[in-house]
Design an enzyme around this catalytic site. Structure first.
Site, PDB file in Angstrom:
ATOM      1  CD1 TRP A  29      10.520  -0.489   2.179  1.00  0.00           C
ATOM      2  CD2 TRP A  29       8.601  -1.508   2.626  1.00  0.00           C
ATOM      3  NE1 TRP A  29      10.721  -1.286   3.282  1.00  0.00           N
ATOM      4  CE2 TRP A  29       9.542  -1.930   3.572  1.00  0.00           C
ATOM      5  CE3 TRP A  29       7.311  -2.047   2.707  1.00  0.00           C
ATOM      6  CZ2 TRP A  29       9.254  -2.839   4.595  1.00  0.00           C
ATOM      7  CZ3 TRP A  29       7.007  -2.953   3.708  1.00  0.00           C
ATOM      8  CH2 TRP A  29       7.987  -3.340   4.637  1.00  0.00           C
ATOM      9  CB  SER A  96       3.803   2.655  -2.404  1.00  0.00           C
ATOM     10  OG  SER A  96       3.682   2.348  -1.028  1.00  0.00           O
ATOM     11  CG  MET A  97       9.319   4.627  -0.123  1.00  0.00           C
ATOM     12  SD  MET A  97      10.540   3.394   0.370  1.00  0.00           S
ATOM     13  CE  MET A  97      11.835   4.490   0.937  1.00  0.00           C
ATOM     14  CG  ASP A 226      -3.760   1.196  -0.277  1.00  0.00           C
ATOM     15  OD1 ASP A 226      -3.261   0.421   0.558  1.00  0.00           O
ATOM     16  OD2 ASP A 226      -3.084   1.903  -1.053  1.00  0.00           O
ATOM     17  CG  HIS A 255      -0.482  -0.531  -1.493  1.00  0.00           C
ATOM     18  ND1 HIS A 255      -0.652   0.819  -1.246  1.00  0.00           N
ATOM     19  CD2 HIS A 255       0.866  -0.728  -1.559  1.00  0.00           C
ATOM     20  CE1 HIS A 255       0.520   1.409  -1.166  1.00  0.00           C
ATOM     21  NE2 HIS A 255       1.464   0.503  -1.361  1.00  0.00           N
TER      22      HIS A 255
END
Length: 293
Positions: A29, A96-97, A226, A255
């Site tokens: 995302w 991530s997502m 992160d 990140h």
């Protein structure tokens, strides 16, 4: 490039690159499948077939009002695999997502569908802080993110992406052009999908999904700096809950390690998938990029 039709009729865009053992690359995302272009090129040149979707509501996929939950996201991945006529087990890479999709697809579809898994800067096992999850992000901070997005989504994304890539006055690990590209991708998403997907990754508890990874080769990659998805409550906890997994910490990295640590990230994923997923259809001869490049 092809589109697959989801159960609810939503058209899902995906790239289908290469030949060989299939790898599904699930973006974070608020970006698109273009996140993985560099990794996909290297994987294809090392004998893999890469399926690279744009999640519903993002990129070139359609933007329905509903369906921004991980059960639906998992079903969307299954629909894409069906459209691509892939019946064999697939390797899953989730950034991530996208790590949540790796977890939910594996538990919902059955680990027989999964040959290997990679969690990169992933939201798994749980983002939101709770009584039984003290290392999570406080709800007040998540609420603040929601408020900032709804007040000025474009302005929020500009600031968010700087933190995403660890970009500031003294540290600029990526170019301004990379920030611009991320902003363009983020603004391709609809406002409703952006908000609803954020609620999904912030609020979903993936701990019940993780027992499904028993026996599945698993790699975890996460930056120690992160600020978006802190490693203490995610990457390190995932390594505890999947004891056989390999955790590689990127010291000092933010990140967006697929850009800030591009060469290392591509090498780590390619070496892992080449080692753990041994197929017979891959052509890994002269066109392959050396794994130590």
């Amino acid at each position: 490039m092809p589109y697959a039709k989801a159960k609810d009729g939503t058209m899902l865009y995906y790239k289908d690159w290469g030949r060989g053992d299939p790898v599904v690359l699930l973006h974070g995302w608020p970006l698109t499948g273009d996140t993985f272009d560099d990794l996909a090129i290297k994987l294809v040149e090392n004998g893999k077939r890469c399926i690279i979707p744009d999640r519903r509501g993002f990129g070139r996929s359609e933007q329905p009002w509903d369906g921004y939950d991980y059960d639906t996201f998992s079903d969307d991945v299954a629909a894409i695999l069906e459209d691509a006529r892939i019946n064999q087990p697939v390797a899953l890479v989730g950034f991530s997502m996208g790590g949540g999709e790796v977890a939910r697809f594996t538990s919902k579809q059955g680990k027989g569908r999964v040959s290997a898994a990679v969690f990169a800067s992933s939201v798994v096992p749980k983002v939101a802080q709770s009584d039984d999850w003290p290392d999570g992000v406080p709800q007040a901070k998540l609420d603040q993110i929601t408020q900032q997005m709804t007040e000025d989504r474009a302005g929020f994304m500009k600031t968010f992406l700087q933190q995403f890539y660890g970009w500031g006055v003294l540290s600029r690990p990526v170019s301004e052009a990379v920030l611009d590209s991320g902003f363009q991708q983020a603004m391709m998403a609809g406002a409703r999908p952006t908000y609803a997907a954020a609620a999904a990754w912030a609020g979903t508890d993936f701990r019940p999904d993780l027992p499904a990874f028993e026996g599945i080769p698993t790699l975890i990659l996460h930056g120690t700096s992160d600020a978006n998805v802190p490693i203490e409550g995610t990457g390190r906890k995932t390594a505890e809950l999947i004891p056989h997994a390999t955790l590689i910490e990127y010291d000092g990295s933010p990140h967006g390690i697929f850009e800030t640590d591009k060469e290392r990230f591509c090498r780590d994923v390619t070496e892992f998938l080449t080692r753990e997923v041994r197929g017979t259809s891959a052509d890994t001869s002269a066109s392959a990029i050396p794994l130590n490049s």
